[in-house]
Design a protein around this motif. Structure first.
Motif, short mmCIF file in Angstrom:
data_model
loop_
_atom_site.label_atom_id
_atom_site.label_comp_id
_atom_site.label_asym_id
_atom_site.label_seq_id
_atom_site.Cartn_x
_atom_site.Cartn_y
_atom_site.Cartn_z
N LYS A 70 0.83 -1.21 0.00
CA LYS A 70 0.00 0.00 0.00
C LYS A 70 0.86 1.25 0.00
O LYS A 70 0.56 2.24 -0.68
N ASP A 74 4.12 1.38 -0.90
CA ASP A 74 5.24 1.28 -1.84
C ASP A 74 6.59 1.26 -1.14
O ASP A 74 7.55 1.94 -1.56
N GLU A 131 -4.16 -11.89 -5.22
CA GLU A 131 -5.03 -10.72 -5.28
C GLU A 131 -4.30 -9.46 -4.83
O GLU A 131 -4.44 -8.39 -5.41
N THR A 172 -1.17 -8.81 -5.04
CA THR A 172 -0.12 -8.40 -5.97
C THR A 172 -0.62 -8.32 -7.41
O THR A 172 0.20 -8.16 -8.33
N ALA A 173 -1.91 -8.42 -7.61
CA ALA A 173 -2.47 -8.50 -8.98
C ALA A 173 -2.08 -7.31 -9.85
O ALA A 173 -1.83 -7.46 -11.05
N GLU A 174 -2.04 -6.11 -9.27
CA GLU A 174 -1.74 -4.91 -10.04
C GLU A 174 -0.27 -4.51 -9.96
O GLU A 174 0.11 -3.46 -10.50
N CYS A 175 0.53 -5.33 -9.30
CA CYS A 175 1.95 -5.00 -9.12
C CYS A 175 2.77 -5.51 -10.30
O CYS A 175 2.49 -6.56 -10.88
N ASP A 176 3.78 -4.75 -10.65
CA ASP A 176 4.70 -5.17 -11.71
C ASP A 176 5.70 -6.16 -11.14
O ASP A 176 6.32 -5.92 -10.10
N ARG A 226 5.21 -14.66 -10.78
CA ARG A 226 3.77 -14.86 -10.65
C ARG A 226 3.39 -16.30 -11.03
O ARG A 226 2.48 -16.89 -10.45
#
Length: 234
Positions: free
Chosen positions: A109, A111, A154, A156-160, A166
């Protein structure tokens, strides 16, 4: 080892770090003290070679950070914190996955970044470390559960992150589902892993689960026919 009172006070100061609280200045001293403790614990860990002994040592050290970690989460300032990130990884190592997920949610959250000694970013490190722990403990009495792995995916779904990292999470989710008897969900997870990395090591798992599903369907059909050989009355 700090007394319970000192630990609680460290928690109060940790909550004040990075805020407008009158205690904020003193909280930096607490952070430095925690860094010194972490440095000493890491020094001890470097002298330990056996994995089981190293994990046991981490389990012994972790309670010393609980009050500080809880205070940091409560304060919710998001200030960069090497102690917090390292303790998060230790919880993963020893299999405290629920606690690790709690810390990971805060760290992602805000970073937070990994210490310089790490090459991967935070999300990638979390994914790979949890996948590796799940693989290591899968045959034990305390395997990582499917719902825990789903929570990490979930989170880390939007994390690069690297596809390989993954993919490892999806592979372990498949193994968790398979061990829990959820074969269709296991097959889907394995296929997700394969789509991300064709060298993730799930092709044989896919073949086995596909075969098991076909056998289960065959047994269901045969059982139905045996119980109603003339067919349902229509």
């Amino acid at each position: 080892m700090s007394s319970p009172a000192h630990k609680r006070f460290h928690g109060v100061l940790a909550a004040a770090r990075g805020t407008d609280s009158p205690l904020s200045a003193r909280s930096e001293n607490t952070y430095e003290l925690m860094l010194m403790q972490l440095t000493e614990h890491r020094r001890i860990l470097k002298t330990v070679q056996a994995l089981a002994r190293k994990l046991h040592a981490k389990s012994q050290f972790l309670p010393e950070y609980d009050a500080y970690i809880d205070g940091t989460i409560k304060g919710n300032s998001g200030v960069q914190d090497e102690v917090f990130v390292t303790v998060l990884l230790w919880h993963i190592d020893v299999g405290n996955i629920d606690r690790a997920i709690e810390l990971a949610a805060y760290a992602l959250k805000h970073d937070l970044v990994m210490p310089d000694r790490f090459e991967r970013n935070l999300a990638c490190t979390i994914a790979e470390e949890i996948a590796e722990t799940a693989a290591r403990v899968i045959e034990t009495e305390t395997p990582v559960k499917s719902e825990q792995l789903q929570a990490v995916l979930e989170l880390t779904a939007e994390c690069d992150m690297y596809d390989e990292a993954r993919a490892k999470l999806w592979r372990q989710l498949g193994q968790a589902f398979e061990s829990e008897g959820e074969l269709e969900k296991a097959l889907d997870a394995y296929q997700q892993a394969l789509a991300l990395n064709d060298k993730v090591g799930v092709k044989k798992f896919i073949e086995k689960v596909t075969r098991d599903l076909k056998n289960a369907d065959k047994q269901t059909t045969e059982s139905t026919q045996a119980s109603d050989p003339q067919g349902s009355a229509g």
